[in-house]
Scaffold this active site. Structure first.
Site, short mmCIF file in Angstrom:
data_model
loop_
_atom_site.label_atom_id
_atom_site.label_comp_id
_atom_site.label_asym_id
_atom_site.label_seq_id
_atom_site.Cartn_x
_atom_site.Cartn_y
_atom_site.Cartn_z
CG ASP A 8 -2.08 -0.99 1.07
OD1 ASP A 8 -2.26 -1.52 -0.04
OD2 ASP A 8 -2.79 -1.21 2.06
N GLY A 9 2.03 1.21 0.65
CA GLY A 9 2.91 2.38 0.65
C GLY A 9 3.39 2.74 -0.74
CG ASN B 66 -4.03 5.82 3.33
OD1 ASN B 66 -4.93 5.45 2.58
ND2 ASN B 66 -3.15 4.99 3.84
CG ASP B 67 -3.33 9.07 7.12
OD1 ASP B 67 -2.26 9.52 6.70
OD2 ASP B 67 -3.45 7.93 7.60
CB THR C 157 -8.74 0.25 6.35
OG1 THR C 157 -8.25 0.72 5.08
CG2 THR C 157 -10.23 0.01 6.26
CE1 TYR D 12 -1.40 6.30 14.42
CE2 TYR D 12 -0.71 8.20 13.14
CZ TYR D 12 -0.75 7.51 14.34
OH TYR D 12 -0.15 8.03 15.45
CB ALA D 13 -7.97 6.63 10.92
CG LEU D 14 -8.90 -0.05 11.83
CD1 LEU D 14 -10.39 0.16 12.08
CD2 LEU D 14 -8.68 -1.12 10.75
CB ALA E 52 -2.92 9.09 23.07
#
Length: 291
Positions: A73-74, A147-148, A188, A190-192, A212
């Site tokens: 994916d990267g 992605n993000d 799906t 880092y957020a997951l 966190a």
């Protein structure tokens, strides 16, 4: 029947062991299907495959009907940010670990890819994210993400305090290790792992996920992607913003990170009969061990 795609670009995860032989095998297969093959320039340079024409992202966008990404994916994220503006469809052959968006296994790629080249495929379009960092009224950094967009505290510092606005309206000040704005594709990733929900790719939305958080009532929220999300650095040292975890901007107090939906989409091609839920079930090992 020969391929409906005349010019195909190969992009590989050239750092991976065995990538050269895998790319050679795929290139020979594509040639046998009637395709003219070119290699992305970094892939060619790092694998030593010099027998094929080489193209940069702009050249692929101008000359190729299809891009074939061999890796994880990267690898897909890296080239996807460059190719989205050209509208070139992309197929992913997985040589990485998880492979949410590189969904064809290398071990059976020929049987899967052959009908796709003949036009038997499902198309899946994903909106990109466009971000910028504004400092004292001036844009100091721009990036595109699939992605993000992630705002993080420094590695050796405490929490950051972030002011969040949506479409110019104040949402909250948040104290946390950071904040993730994720697309459905990134939901799906880092957020997951930070506790966010998974968004179906057809949803025109983003998910805002605290990392966190100091307050337990600070929970993930799903937003429309039609507006603008702004994150302002209020307090905290050595904060940074990352885009698909592949490009990085150092942030100062008062910096504002603006995120909007890009005007460009990624065009993913999947095997006929592909289902997002099949992908989730396979990658997340759902139903395993159930009687």
């Amino acid at each position: 029947m020969k391929s409906q795609f005349r010019h195909v670009a190969l992009i590989g995860k050239y750092q991976a062991q065995g990538s050269r032989s895998a790319l050679e095998d795929i290139a020979h297969f594509l040639g046998a299907q009637g395709c003219e093959v070119a290699l992305e320039e970094d892939t060619a340079r790092n694998t030593g495959l010099t027998q094929y024409p080489t193209l940069d992202a702009a050249g692929i966008g101008a000359q190729c009907d299809l891009a074939l990404v061999v890796g994880g994916d990267g690898t897909m994220l890296g080239i996807g940010r460059l190719l989205a503006q050209f509208g070139v469809p992309v197929v992913g052959i997985n040589q990485g670990r998880l492979g949410f968006i590189t969904d064809i296994g290398f071990e059976h790629y020929q049987n899967t890819l052959a009908p796709m080249l003949r036009g038997e495929f499902e198309e899946d379009r994903r909106w990109m994210m466009q971000a910028k960092v504004v400092r004292d009224g001036h844009c100091v950094f721009r990036a595109t993400a699939m992605n993000d967009v992630v705002v993080n505290r420094g590695a050796t510092s405490g929490m950051v305090e972030l002011r969040v606005e949506v479409d110019g309206r104040f949402v909250a000040n948040q104290r946390a290790d950071g904040l993730i704005i994720a697309s459905p594709t990134g939901s799906t990733a880092y957020a997951l792992s930070a506790g966010g929900p998974m968004l179906h790719p057809s949803i025109a939305g983003w998910v805002l996920v605290p990392i966190a958080p100091h307050t337990l009532s600070n929970r993930p929220i799903v937003l429309s992607d039609s507006g603008e999300v702004v994150i302002e650095i209020v307090a905290g040292r050595d904060a940074s913003a990352s885009f698909d975890q592949q490009s990085l901007a150092t942030l100062l107090h008062g910096d504002r990170i603006s995120v909007r939906r890009s005007e460009h989409q990624m065009r993913f091609l999947h095997p006929k009969g592909w289902s997002y839920f099949d992908t989730l079930r396979k990658k997340l090992h759902w139903n395993e061990g159930v009687a």
